[in-house]
Design an enzyme around this catalytic site. Structure first.
Site, short mmCIF file in Angstrom:
data_model
loop_
_atom_site.label_atom_id
_atom_site.label_comp_id
_atom_site.label_asym_id
_atom_site.label_seq_id
_atom_site.Cartn_x
_atom_site.Cartn_y
_atom_site.Cartn_z
N LYS A 22 -4.96 5.62 1.74
CA LYS A 22 -5.07 7.08 1.82
C LYS A 22 -4.07 7.74 0.88
CE LYS A 22 -2.85 9.82 4.51
NZ LYS A 22 -2.29 10.79 5.47
N ASN A 23 -2.84 7.25 0.87
CA ASN A 23 -1.79 7.88 0.07
C ASN A 23 -1.99 7.71 -1.43
OD1 ASN A 23 -0.56 8.78 2.39
ND2 ASN A 23 1.02 7.19 2.41
N CYS A 126 1.44 17.10 9.11
CA CYS A 126 2.19 16.60 10.26
C CYS A 126 3.54 17.31 10.38
CB CYS A 126 2.44 15.10 10.13
SG CYS A 126 0.99 14.07 10.46
N ARG A 131 10.06 19.25 4.88
CA ARG A 131 9.40 18.79 3.67
C ARG A 131 9.11 19.96 2.72
NH1 ARG A 131 4.89 14.31 5.04
NH2 ARG A 131 4.02 15.84 6.48
N ASP A 317 6.85 5.44 6.60
CA ASP A 317 5.54 5.47 7.25
C ASP A 317 5.28 4.26 8.15
OD1 ASP A 317 4.82 7.91 6.26
OD2 ASP A 317 3.47 7.16 4.72
N ARG A 409 -7.02 10.67 10.71
CA ARG A 409 -6.54 11.13 9.41
C ARG A 409 -6.13 9.96 8.52
NH1 ARG A 409 -1.73 13.74 9.80
NH2 ARG A 409 -1.96 14.00 7.56
#
Length: 430
Positions: A22-23, A126, A131, A317, A409
């Site tokens: 995903k990233n 999230c 951030r 993560d 997600r």
């Protein structure tokens, strides 16, 4: 709202196919804004975040065609998607779209590079820390963009002749900001040198794709990335790299429950530090022709201290998943989170299952217990949600994980993959 019901106690045995990352997929999709030709991405995971970003790209004028399936895999797994943006239809990324996913803010780089302007809502995502987008904006300013923040939107404007290459040092390593500056710099005039760049495999994957599109990028994977600007980019075909976070998550699930599982279609080099940490915790991990084999039979779980760090360090993560594993260790472990300041929200939910965890600033002290007991728990973010699944797999009785939209997600068909290896996991719709 869907929930996940888990009956714990079963060891895992079998094969788990690892999806595309995903990233990596998200910035690669956004890179389609940089060219009027078609960018074809293979191995794109079927996830809520991917679907959300496709809606955002469609708003900007990207035509999207989805077809195909992975070889030897049934429908529903990673897909091949064609992205074509002949013209930018809209340089505004509205709040109602961007607020749902932080990575969608990254469209600001390609939009201002190709069109000379962008109006992008400040992001959501999230709730694991502030951030801030300061690093993104400072990088674009270094390339000559003028930045104004008004009414919750960032207005970015390139100078009359377009962005201009520059040397910029990030004061703090940021994967997202590195993605954005690299994409913007591909169409800037002259040379851009990025110091203290993120070294993550996903950054390398983006650079490889952009180079296939005609960019001139060197040094990706190191602290210094050099980009020679080009006047335009072409289309390309690129395969998204395997998801190292999914790989580590399932490896930790095997270490937690015991068993013998092959993680298919992944690469040990993507997460050396995390896998070495799992070996210290008692798992046997070996490379195979098709991926990685993870085994834990008989031996207990040993306590291991970790500190999250940018790549190649232990990934933030995987911190929540590792904490879940340490709740069943034979001693005391310490977990220090250095990337995000609010990433311990799963602690109270793990405590509902019987975990013994105390917090002191950015460090968690985890005292292993002999058994966890199932209970209703609430997912607070993507990685926290899967840590509760890992704990539930080893807990006695039934665990109900609420708010599983977080899981959707970032984890493609999680319950199906676990069930095929002997776990008792099902999705329950109210």
């Amino acid at each position: 709202m869907d929930r996940i019901r888990i009956s714990g106690g079963n060891k895992l045995h079998g094969i788990i196919p690892i999806s595309g990352a995903k990233n990596a997929a998200l910035p690669l999709m956004i890179a389609s804004l940089l060219t009027s030709d078609t960018l074809t991405l293979e191995n794109v995971p079927h996830l809520a975040d991917v679907e959300g970003l496709m809606r955002i790209l469609g708003n900007h004028g990207v035509d999207i065609a989805v077809n195909g399936r992975r070889e030897r895999q049934e429908d529903g797994y990673s897909r091949t998607i064609h992205f074509t943006c002949r013209t930018i239809a809209d340089t505004t990324a509205p709040y109602e779209l961007v607020s749902k996913m932080r990575a969608s803010f990254w469209v600001i780089g390609p939009l201002v590079a190709r069109e000379g302007r962008a109006r992008v809502s400040l992001p959501g995502g999230c709730a694991i820390g502030t951030r801030p987008v300061d690093l993104f904006l400072e990088g674009l300013q270094a390339l000559g963009a003028q930045i104004e923040i008004d009414g919750g939107y960032v207005n970015a404007t390139a100078p009359a002749g377009g962005l201009v290459g520059a040397k910029y040092t990030f004061p703090k390593v940021s994967v997202g900001a590195t993605h954005v500056m690299v994409m913007a710099a591909t169409l800037a005039k002259g040379t851009t040198i990025i110091e203290n760049a993120a070294r993550e495999p996903e950054v390398v994957d983006l650079a490889n794709c952009l180079n296939a599109m005609g960019a001139k990028i060197s040094g990706a994977g190191s602290k210094t990335i050099t980009i020679e600007g080009v006047t335009s980019l072409s289309g390309a075909r690129h395969r998204v790299l395997p998801d190292r976070i999914e790989t580590g998550t399932y490896a930790m699930a095997v270490a937690m429950t015991g068993g013998d599982v092959t993680l298919e279609g992944t690469d040990m080099a993507l997460l050396d530090t995390a896998l070495e940490t799992l070996r210290q915790a008692g798992a046997e991990i070996t490379a195979t022709e098709s991926g990685i084999r993870v085994v834990r039979n008989g031996n207990g779980i040993h306590p291991v201290d970790i500190v999250t760090e940018p790549f190649p360090g232990f990934p933030t993560d995987l911190q929540a998943q590792f904490m879940a594993l340490m709740t069943r260790s034979s001693g005391v472990s310490h977990i220090t989170e250095t990337i995000f300041e609010n990433r311990f929200m799963h602690v109270q939910e793990l405590a509902r299952l019987g975990a013994r965890i105390s917090l002191s600033g950015q460090m968690a002290r985890v005292e292993g217990v002999q058994r966890l007991k199932g209970a209703p728990v609430m997912a607070t973010d993507l990685r926290a949600s899967v840590s509760l699944v890992i704990a539930g797999l080893a807990a006695e009785g039934e665990t109900i994980v609420n708010r599983v939209y977080h899981l959707d997600r970032g984890f493609e068909r999680l319950e199906e993959k676990l069930t095929r290896c002997g776990a008792v996991v099902e999705r329950v719709s109210e």
